[in-house]
Design an enzyme around this catalytic site. Structure first.
Site, PDB file in Angstrom:
ATOM      1  N   HIS A  13       0.854  -1.195   0.000  1.00 17.94           N
ATOM      2  CA  HIS A  13       0.000   0.000   0.000  1.00 17.94           C
ATOM      3  C   HIS A  13       0.889   1.243   0.000  1.00 17.94           C
ATOM      4  CE1 HIS A  13      -4.148   1.687   0.854  1.00 17.94           C
ATOM      5  NE2 HIS A  13      -3.370   2.749   0.894  1.00 17.94           N
ATOM      6  N   HIS A  15       1.330   4.877  -2.468  1.00 14.74           N
ATOM      7  CA  HIS A  15       0.890   5.693  -3.598  1.00 14.74           C
ATOM      8  C   HIS A  15       2.083   6.364  -4.277  1.00 14.74           C
ATOM      9  CE1 HIS A  15      -3.419   5.311  -2.802  1.00 14.74           C
ATOM     10  NE2 HIS A  15      -3.086   5.322  -1.524  1.00 14.74           N
ATOM     11  N   HIS A 199      -9.729   0.860  -2.057  1.00 20.39           N
ATOM     12  CA  HIS A 199      -9.735   1.430  -0.715  1.00 20.39           C
ATOM     13  C   HIS A 199     -11.136   1.302  -0.118  1.00 20.39           C
ATOM     14  CE1 HIS A 199      -5.975   3.129  -1.969  1.00 20.39           C
ATOM     15  NE2 HIS A 199      -5.852   3.904  -0.916  1.00 20.39           N
ATOM     16  N   GLU A 202     -11.836   3.132   5.903  1.00 25.20           N
ATOM     17  CA  GLU A 202     -10.963   4.001   6.703  1.00 25.20           C
ATOM     18  C   GLU A 202     -11.770   5.204   7.196  1.00 25.20           C
ATOM     19  OE1 GLU A 202      -6.595   6.146   6.523  1.00 25.20           O
ATOM     20  OE2 GLU A 202      -7.842   6.192   4.728  1.00 25.20           O
ATOM     21  N   ASP A 280       1.433   4.006   2.929  1.00 25.96           N
ATOM     22  CA  ASP A 280       0.434   4.869   2.312  1.00 25.96           C
ATOM     23  C   ASP A 280       1.078   6.054   1.594  1.00 25.96           C
ATOM     24  OD1 ASP A 280      -2.064   5.604   1.520  1.00 25.96           O
ATOM     25  OD2 ASP A 280      -2.850   6.065   3.500  1.00 25.96           O
ATOM     26  N   ASP A 281       1.387   7.135   2.320  1.00 24.57           N
ATOM     27  CA  ASP A 281       1.952   8.352   1.726  1.00 24.57           C
ATOM     28  C   ASP A 281       3.072   8.905   2.611  1.00 24.57           C
ATOM     29  OD1 ASP A 281       0.133   8.827  -0.618  1.00 24.57           O
ATOM     30  OD2 ASP A 281      -1.372   8.834   0.974  1.00 24.57           O
TER      31      ASP A 281
END
Length: 337
Positions: A13, A15, A199, A202, A280-281
């Site tokens: 996961h 991006h 996704h 969340e 994630d980021d």
């Protein structure tokens, strides 16, 4: 304690733009003569409430970062550095997620944009030893018809090796649109041999997760942590063999949970869930893959439990069986150290 950077693991996961190093973002902005907002360069992690206003602040920061990616060279650099960073943290497999639509205007279209990422993923795999595969993701803030176009494009580059497209996703604000509207795109991807990795769960709770399961039929669900609010739903997900991509620091930074210890990793693990920790980021949250394992170690997870989670990340990956078996042996060797 054992060195977590030496623990073999898979990263599922991450991006594309969000994987950037802060220094890379600054360098690209300098080259393009773009002034960045202070919150992207102050080395302070983004923290916003889990509401529409908070998401808007997150999206605005992400969009500002994406605006500096304006060339093939920049796109290749992002892929290569993501692979290098994963290699430094013990990752054996990286499945990086991209919506090529955002970068298409600068490289001649969505097809060249995807080809650049796939080609560099293949090269970076050879140079770093990390298997880098690609996930094509549609966005909830765009029309579902665009998702069908992306799904058809993704299928053309489908495969199982480094640099191939292995899955189709759906990202951005999960409160936008009706999940069923994207089912046609996922059907196209699935018929073309791609796994479904949308996704969900969340920002929204169990009912949204049920919608994702019903209409998109995922192999993995990005985040999915709010499913923990309904134990019967968790059991259904586990029995269906759907894996969770859990990103603890992201959940806290986006206000889903007030602190890392409340992210329900142990609850999901005790229920028998297959879990893959992800960053994630990192650009916005200043927290990379290894940090997710460090967070759980600080919350009381033993080395045996962390090795178990590394193993389930390998299981949840879309790598070939031979690679998975090798990485499991390496995890066992880490525990014997």
């Amino acid at each position: 304690m054992r060195d977590l950077k030496l623990l073999p693991k898979a990263h599922l996961h991450l991006h594309f733009t969000g994987s950037m190093r802060v220094s890379t973002l600054q360098d690209m902005a300098h080259r393009e003569l773009i002034r960045l907002p202070d919150n992207l360069t102050d080395n302070v992690a983004l923290h916003v409430p889990a509401d529409q206003r908070g998401w808007f602040r997150f999206q605005r920061a992400y969009d500002a970062a994406r605006k500096v990616v304006r060339s093939e060279t920049a796109m290749r650099r992002i892929v290569r550095e993501a692979a290098e960073d994963d290699a430094a943290e013990g990752s054996r497999r990286l499945e990086i997620q991209i919506d090529p639509t955002s970068y298409a205007p600068f490289v001649g279209g969505i097809t060249p944009a995807l080809e650049i990422v796939c080609d560099e993923a293949r090269r970076a795999s050879l140079d770093t030893g990390v298997q880098v595969a690609v996930i094509v993701a549609a966005s909830r803030i765009r029309h579902p018809l665009e998702a069908r176009t992306l799904a058809r494009l993704a299928v053309k580059y489908a495969g199982t090796g480094p640099g191939d497209v292995v899955a189709f996703g759906l990202s951005n604000d999960e409160r936008r649109g009706e999940t069923a509207e994207w089912s046609s795109a996922f059907n196209i991807a699935r018929r073309g041999g791609l796994a479904a990795v949308p996704h969900g769960g969340e920002l929204l709770g169990p009912e949204h997760v049920r919608d994702v399961l019903t209409h998109l039929k995922p192999t993995r669900i990005g985040h999915g942590v709010r499913a923990s609010e309904d134990p019967f739903l968790v059991d259904a997900i586990v029995n269906a063999g759907v894996a969770f991509e859990v990103c603890p620091e992201s959940n806290v930074s986006l206000g889903v949970y007030p602190e890392e210890a409340q992210v329900p990793v142990r609850q999901l693990m005790d229920a028998g869930a297959t879990i893959a920790l992800g960053a994630d980021d990192p650009l916005l949250f200043l927290s990379r893959l290894n940090d997710q394992y460090e967070i759980l170690r600080a919350a009381g997870f033993s080395d045996n439990e962390l090795a178990y989670l590394a193993g389930t990340s390998v299981d949840a990956s879309l790598a070939d069986d031979e690679s998975k078996a090798r990485w499991h042996r390496e995890i066992d060797a880490w525990l014997r150290t």
